[in-house]
Write an enzyme that holds these catalytic residues in place. Structure first.
Site, mmCIF file in Angstrom:
data_model
loop_
_atom_site.group_PDB
_atom_site.id
_atom_site.type_symbol
_atom_site.label_atom_id
_atom_site.label_comp_id
_atom_site.label_asym_id
_atom_site.label_seq_id
_atom_site.Cartn_x
_atom_site.Cartn_y
_atom_site.Cartn_z
ATOM 1 N N ASN A 459 -27.521 -49.540 -17.055
ATOM 2 C CA ASN A 459 -27.931 -50.795 -17.675
ATOM 3 C C ASN A 459 -29.147 -50.627 -18.585
ATOM 4 O O ASN A 459 -29.152 -51.035 -19.752
ATOM 5 C CB ASN A 459 -28.227 -51.806 -16.557
ATOM 6 C CG ASN A 459 -28.167 -53.233 -17.050
ATOM 7 O OD1 ASN A 459 -27.547 -53.526 -18.070
ATOM 8 N ND2 ASN A 459 -28.812 -54.127 -16.326
ATOM 9 N N LYS A 562 -38.766 -42.519 -10.208
ATOM 10 C CA LYS A 562 -39.971 -42.460 -9.375
ATOM 11 C C LYS A 562 -40.077 -41.210 -8.523
ATOM 12 O O LYS A 562 -41.133 -40.912 -7.967
ATOM 13 C CB LYS A 562 -40.025 -43.684 -8.448
ATOM 14 C CG LYS A 562 -40.013 -45.025 -9.136
ATOM 15 C CD LYS A 562 -39.998 -46.141 -8.109
ATOM 16 C CE LYS A 562 -39.833 -47.494 -8.765
ATOM 17 N NZ LYS A 562 -38.521 -47.647 -9.423
ATOM 18 N N LEU A 596 -45.130 -53.303 -18.029
ATOM 19 C CA LEU A 596 -46.527 -53.740 -17.926
ATOM 20 C C LEU A 596 -47.468 -52.540 -18.090
ATOM 21 O O LEU A 596 -47.183 -51.451 -17.593
ATOM 22 C CB LEU A 596 -46.775 -54.406 -16.572
ATOM 23 C CG LEU A 596 -45.992 -55.701 -16.313
ATOM 24 C CD1 LEU A 596 -46.259 -56.203 -14.890
ATOM 25 C CD2 LEU A 596 -46.372 -56.765 -17.334
ATOM 26 N N GLY A 647 -27.710 -59.955 -8.876
ATOM 27 C CA GLY A 647 -28.139 -58.619 -9.317
ATOM 28 C C GLY A 647 -29.636 -58.415 -9.202
ATOM 29 O O GLY A 647 -30.180 -57.469 -9.785
ATOM 30 N N ASP A 661 -39.564 -48.499 -1.745
ATOM 31 C CA ASP A 661 -39.803 -48.508 -3.191
ATOM 32 C C ASP A 661 -41.252 -48.892 -3.490
ATOM 33 O O ASP A 661 -41.908 -48.282 -4.342
ATOM 34 C CB ASP A 661 -38.831 -49.478 -3.862
ATOM 35 C CG ASP A 661 -38.960 -49.474 -5.375
ATOM 36 O OD1 ASP A 661 -38.746 -48.402 -5.978
ATOM 37 O OD2 ASP A 661 -39.290 -50.532 -5.946
ATOM 38 N N LYS A 665 -44.294 -46.687 -5.256
ATOM 39 C CA LYS A 665 -45.062 -47.198 -6.403
ATOM 40 C C LYS A 665 -46.558 -47.152 -6.125
ATOM 41 O O LYS A 665 -47.359 -46.794 -7.007
ATOM 42 C CB LYS A 665 -44.619 -48.617 -6.725
ATOM 43 C CG LYS A 665 -43.227 -48.713 -7.331
ATOM 44 C CD LYS A 665 -42.820 -50.164 -7.567
ATOM 45 C CE LYS A 665 -41.445 -50.261 -8.211
ATOM 46 N NZ LYS A 665 -41.005 -51.670 -8.398
ATOM 47 N N GLY A 783 -36.253 -55.745 -15.121
ATOM 48 C CA GLY A 783 -35.414 -56.293 -16.187
ATOM 49 C C GLY A 783 -35.120 -55.245 -17.235
ATOM 50 O O GLY A 783 -35.966 -54.397 -17.544
#
Length: 817
Positions: A459, A562, A596, A647, A661, A665, A783
Site C-alpha cells: 500500500n 523497524k 512527523l 483497516g 510495535d 518505536k 496512513g
C-alpha cells in the site's frame, strides 16, 4: 558420418573455439611498475582469467621513458650511454631476480644481456634507424617477465612479440591489415595456455617495426579482442575508470560509470589521458564490452563503455589539449576544408572561417598538402578545451552554459565536432588548470547520478511510486535521481538504464523476475551510479538483515522497516559502525511517527548541543484510535473488530494490542537520542490476556469478547477520577539511571495525551532546554499518504547530503608501489 569422423570434427571445432579468447586484459606501465605491482597483477589474473584469455602488457613503469632518453642521448652524439643503459639493465634484472626462481631468472637475464648488447650496438651505429626497435624492448621485457611469473605461479603461459603477427598499413594511420594479421596470429598462437602479448608495437606492410603512439597498448588490446572475438576487454590502469575531467588536475572530477561508445570515441579523439584515439575502432561493430578499471583497487567497479540508455547519455565531461597549432588558409574553406579536416583528423575546424586545429607533428604534412593547392597558410600555437557528451551539439542549454563558463576567457572560436558529441573552444593561449576547473564546475555541477531501488510494493510502496514523478520533476535536488529497481518478496525488476516512473508498477508486473539475495547483490555490487539508495518499505525482518551487506557496499538505506533500528544492541551497533566506515547514510524517520518530524527534531537537538532526558507519548495510530474512540457505549471487542474492518489494525489485532510495535518505536527513539538500550530494558504491558495469546488469528477473533470486561473495568475506574485510559510509551534518564516502559495508563482529562484526533500520534520531548515546557509534536502517525510523504522527505534529505560529497581520486604513483 561415422563416429570417428564426428569426434574428429567436434575436436576441431573445440580447438577453434579455444583460440577465441573470452577476455582480453591489458595492464599499463604503472600497473607493472614494481615487484609489488606485478604481484598484484598476478592476483588479478588468477581471479579473473582463464586459459586462452589474452593479456596485453605495456612496458614496466618508466621503462619507455628511459628508452626514449637513451635514444635522444644517442642522437646528440658524444654522450656517454653506457651508464644509462647499464642502469636500465639493473632495473630490469632487479624485477627478474625478485620474481622468478633461479633457473628462470638466469634464462631471462641471459636474454636481457643479449638485448642490452643489441641496444648498445644500435645506438652507437645508427640510432635514427632503430628508434621503434629500441622502444619495443620495454614491452618485450614486460611480456617475457610476466609470462614467466605466470608459468611458475598460476598456469602455463607464453609470451608473443606482437610484431610476429600484427601488421598495420603504416606508422601514421596504424590501420590494421586484418587478414594477414589474423592468419599470422593463428599460426603462432597456442591453445590451453595463457597468452601474454606485447602492446604498443607492431610492423607495417614493409616489415618495419613501428609503434601505436600514446596509450597504444589500449589500441593493441582492442585489436586482440577483434582478432580473437573476445567478449570483454578490461584496461587495467592506475585510476578506477574514466572521469569527467583529468583527475590529476581536476580534484572534483567524478567517475563516469557508463560511457556510450560514440562519446568514448570522441574523448579519445580529443586526447583523453585514459583512451587512445583508436581504442574503440577495432570493436565498433562487435558486441565486445570495454571496461576501464584500477589494478590498484580491482574490487572497485570501473567505467564500462558500450551501448546504454538515456541516463548514461546525460553524462558530460571536459577535456583539453595544449601544444596544438591553429592553421588558417583559404584552402580550409568549403569542400577543400572538409577534405583537410578529414585527412588530418583535425581536433577542431570551421570550414566557413577557414581554419583547422592540428597537432604539432602534423605541421609539415599540412604545409605539403597546401603546397599542392598553392595557397598561403598561417600557423599559430593554440589549445582546445572541449565539453563532451552525447549529442551536445544539438543541446542549446549545454552550449549556452559552455559560453557562460568561458565569458571571461579570450576564446578564438567555439566549433562543433563532426560527430555532434563535443563543443570545442579554440584558445590562442594554453588552457590553464584554473580555467579547466572552472569550466568543469560549470558544466558538471549537480551531476551526481543517484539510483533508487524501492523494496516493498504494498500500500505505502505503491503510494511512494505514485508520488515519485512529481517529486522528480519539482524538487531540484532530485534532478539526477533515477528509479532503477523494484523489489517484492519474490520478484525483482532491475534496469540500469532506468525504469519509467510513470509506468513503474505495470512494468514490474510485466517484466519482474524471480530473484534471490545472491542475484540481488551481484547487481547491487556493480551498479553504474555515483550513489545507490535502497528505500525499504517492507515489514520484513529478513530484508532488514540485508542492511549490513548494503552498508558494507557503500549503499544508502531509507527504511520504514523497524526491525534493523530495533534489533539487538550488538547488531544495531554493528550497523551503525558499518554505515560510518563505508560512508553510507541510514535514515529511518518513518519508523516512528510516519511523516512527523520526530527524528529530525531529536537529531537537531543533539546536533545543537542539547541533551534529551525524557521521551513519552502515544506512538501507535491504531491504539490512539481505539482508546480515543472507546467510551464504553459499545464493548471493546466490537470496536476492535470495527477497526479491523476499516483497516486500522493489523490483520491480527494482537500485533497492535501486544504493545510490541510501540516498544520497538520507543527503543528506536531512545537510541536516536543517544542512549544504549535494548528491548529487554523496556517494560511492556501486553493487553491480550494470556489464554488468547497462543490462539490462531481466527480463534482469537472469535473469542474477542474475552477482552471486554478488562477494558470496561479500566475505563470505569478512570472515569471515576475524571480521567481516561491511553496506551503510552515513556522513557526517562537521570544520570546513568534509565527507565522505559509501554503500558496502559490512566491520564487526567486535561493531560496533553488525552484529547487527540483518533489515529494521531503525540510525542513529548524533554531536554535541558525544554524541561519546564516540553517540545510537543503531534499529528497523524499512520496512513499511506503521510508515510509515503515521510519517505520522500528522507529521500530529499539524503540527496541534499550527497550532492555536496566529493570523492577524492587517489592516483597511484610508481614510487608508492
Amino acid at each position: 558420418m561415422n563416429q570417428a569422423n564426428v569426434v574428429e570434427q567436434l575436436t576441431a571445432e573445440q580447438n577453434q573455439l579455444a583460440k577465441h579468447a573470452t577476455n582480453v586484459h591489458k595492464f599499463g606501465g604503472s600497473s607493472l611498475a614494481s615487484v609489488k605491482c606485478i604481484e598484484r597483477v598476478v592476483d588479478i589474473i588468477r581471479q579473473h582469467c582463464q586459459l586462452n584469455d589474452v593479456i596485453v602488457v605495456s612496458a614496466n613503469g618508466n621503462t619507455t621513458d628511459e628508452l626514449f632518453r637513451i635514444y635522444h642521448l644517442a642522437i646528440e652524439k658524444g654522450a656517454d650511454l653506457s651508464e644509462v643503459i647499464l642502469a636500465l639493465q639493473h632495473q630490469q634484472a632487479a624485477l627478474i631476480n625478485s620474481l622468478l626462481n633461479a633457473a628462470s631468472a638466469a634464462r631471462l637475464n641471459t636474454l636481457l644481456a643479449s638485448d642490452i648488447q643489441q641496444i648498445s650496438e644500435w645506438m652507437l651505429a645508427a640510432p635514427e634507424q632503430y628508434e621503434a626497435e629500441l622502444l619495443a624492448f620495454g614491452e618485450i621485457w614486460s611480456a617475457r617477465l610476466l609470462s614467466s611469473v605466470l608459468s611458475e605461479t598460476v598456469c602455463p603461459s607464453y609470451a608473443l612479440d606482437s610484431r610476429d603477427f600484427l601488421v598495420v598499413n603504416n606508422a601514421i594511420d596504424c590501420f590494421v591489415e586484418r587478414e594477414i594479421s589474423l592468419r599470422q596470429y593463428r599460426e603462432c598462437s597456442r591453445t590451453n595456455q595463457l597468452l601474454v602479448v606485447t602492446g604498443y608495437i607492431c610492423k607495417d606492410t614493409k616489415g618495419k617495426s613501428c609503434t601505436l603512439g600514446r596509450n597504444g597498448s589500449d589500441y593493441s588490446a582492442t585489436i586482440m579482442a577483434s582478432l580473437t572475438h573476445a567478449n570483454n576487454v578490461t584496461l587495467w590502469t592506475d585510476v578506477d575508470g574514466i572521469y569527467s575531467a583529468d583527475p590529476r588536475v581536476v580534484p572534483q572530477a567524478r567517475k563516469l560509470h557508463r560511457l556510450p561508445n560514440a562519446v568514448a570515441r570522441e574523448l579519445g579523439r580529443l586526447g583523453n589521458p585514459v583512451l587512445h584515439a583508436k581504442t574503440l575502432q577495432p570493436i565498433t561493430a562487435t558486441n565486445t564490452h570495454l571496461h576501464v578499471a584500477s589494478s590498484f583497487d580491482p574490487a572497485v567497479p570501473g567505467t564500462e563503455i558500450g551501448k546504454f540508455g538515456q541516463i548514461a547519455k546525460q553524462e558530460l565531461s571536459v577535456t583539453y589539449t595544449n601544444d596544438l597549432i591553429l592553421a588558417q588558409s583559404e584552402s580550409f574553406i568549403g569542400d577543400s576544408g572538409k577534405q583537410a579536416e578529414s585527412v588530418f583528423n583535425a581536433l577542431g575546424a570551421d570550414t566557413n572561417a577557414g581554419f583547422i586545429v592540428i597537432r604539432q607533428e602534423q605541421q609539415k604534412a599540412v604545409s605539403q598538402w597546401l603546397a599542392a593547392h598553392d595557397t598561403e597558410v598561417s600557423f599559430t600555437p593554440c589549445s582546445i578545451l572541449a565539453v563532451v557528451g552525447h549529442n551536445v551539439v544539438s543541446q542549446g542549454q549545454v552550449k549556452a552554459r559552455f559560453k557562460r563558463a568561458l565569458k571571461h576567457q579570450s576564446c578564438f572560436s567555439i566549433v562543433n565536432s563532426p560527430s555532434g558529441h563535443s563543443l570545442i573552444a579554440v584558445l590562442i593561449n594554453p588552457c590553464t588548470t584554473e580555467l579547466l576547473n572552472n569550466v568543469h564546475r560549470h558544466m558538471t555541477k549537480d551531476a551526481r547520478h543517484i539510483g533508487v531501488v524501492v523494496a516493498g510494493l504494498g500500500n505505502i510502496g505503491q503510494r511512494f511510486l505514485e508520488m515519485l514523478p512529481n517529486q522528480l520533476a519539482s524538487v531540484a535536488v532530485l534532478e539526477n535521481v533515477h528509479l532503477v529497481g523494484l523489489i517484492s518478496s519474490r520478484k525483482a525488476l532491475i534496469n540500469t538504464d532506468g525504469i519509467e516512473v510513470n509506468q513503474a508498477l505495470s512494468l514490474f508486473a510485466e517484466q519482474a523476475k524471480n530473484y534471490d539475495n545472491d542475484l540481488l547483490f551481484s547487481w547491487l555490487s556493480n551498479h553504474p551510479y555515483d550513489e545507490l539508495v535502497v528505500v525499504d518499505i517492507t515489514p520484513s525482518e529478513s530484508f532488514s538483515e540485508l542492511y549490513l551487506p548494503f552498508f558494507q557496499r557503500g549503499i544508502h538505506v531509507i527504511g520504514a522497516n523497524k526491525w534493523a533500528a530495533s534489533s539487538s544492541t550488538e547488531h544495531y551497533q554493528a550497523l551503525k559502525n558499518a554505515a560510518q566506515t563505508h560512508k553510507s547514510i541510514w535514515l529511518g524517520n518513518t519508523t516512528v511517527g510516519a511523516g512527523l518530524p520526530v527524528h529530525y527534531s531529536i537529531e537537531d537537538l543533539k546536533r545543537s548541543g542539547d541533551q534529551i532526558i525524557d521521551i513519552s507519548g502515544i506512538f501507535s495510530g491504531t491504539l490512539s484510535w481505539l482508546f480515543q474512540t472507546y467510551d464504553g457505549s459499545v464493548p471493546f471487542s466490537v470496536l476492535m473488530l470495527d477497526a479491523l474492518a476499516q483497516g486500522i489494525t493489523e490483520p491480527d489485532p494482537r500485533e497492535d494490542l501486544s504493545g510490541r510495535d510501540v516498544q520497538r518505536k520507543l527503543l528506536i527513539l531512545a537510541r536516536a537520542a543517544g542512549f544504549t538500550l535494548s528491548l529487554d530494558d523496556i517494560e511492556r504491558q501486553d493487553l491480550v490476556p494470556e489464554p488468547l495469546q497462543s490462539l490462531t488469528t481466527e480463534a482469537f477473533l472469535d473469542s474477542a469478547q474475552a477482552l471486554d470486561s478488562y477494558f470496561a473495568d479500566a475505563l470505569s475506574h478512570a472515569k471515576s477520577q475524571q480521567a481516561c485510559i491511553r496506551y503510552i510509551a515513556s522513557f526517562s534518564a537521570n544520570g546513568d539511571a534509565v527507565k522505559a516502559s509501554v503500558r496502559l495508563a490512566v491520564l487526567p482529562d486535561s493531560h496533553a495525551f488525552a484529547s487527540l484526533t483518533p489515529c494521531d500520534n503525540i510525542f513529548q520531548i524533554k531536554s535541558q532546554w525544554y524541561q519546564d515546557n516540553p517540545l510537543i509534536i503531534r499529528g497523524p502517525g499512520a496512513g499511506r499518504d503521510v508515510t509515503a510523504g515521510g519517505l520522500h522527505s528522507d529521500l530529499v534529505a539524503l540527496c541534499q547530503q550527497l550532492v555536496n560529497r566529493t570523492s577524492v581520486v587517489k592516483l597511484k604513483s610508481i614510487e608508492e608501489n
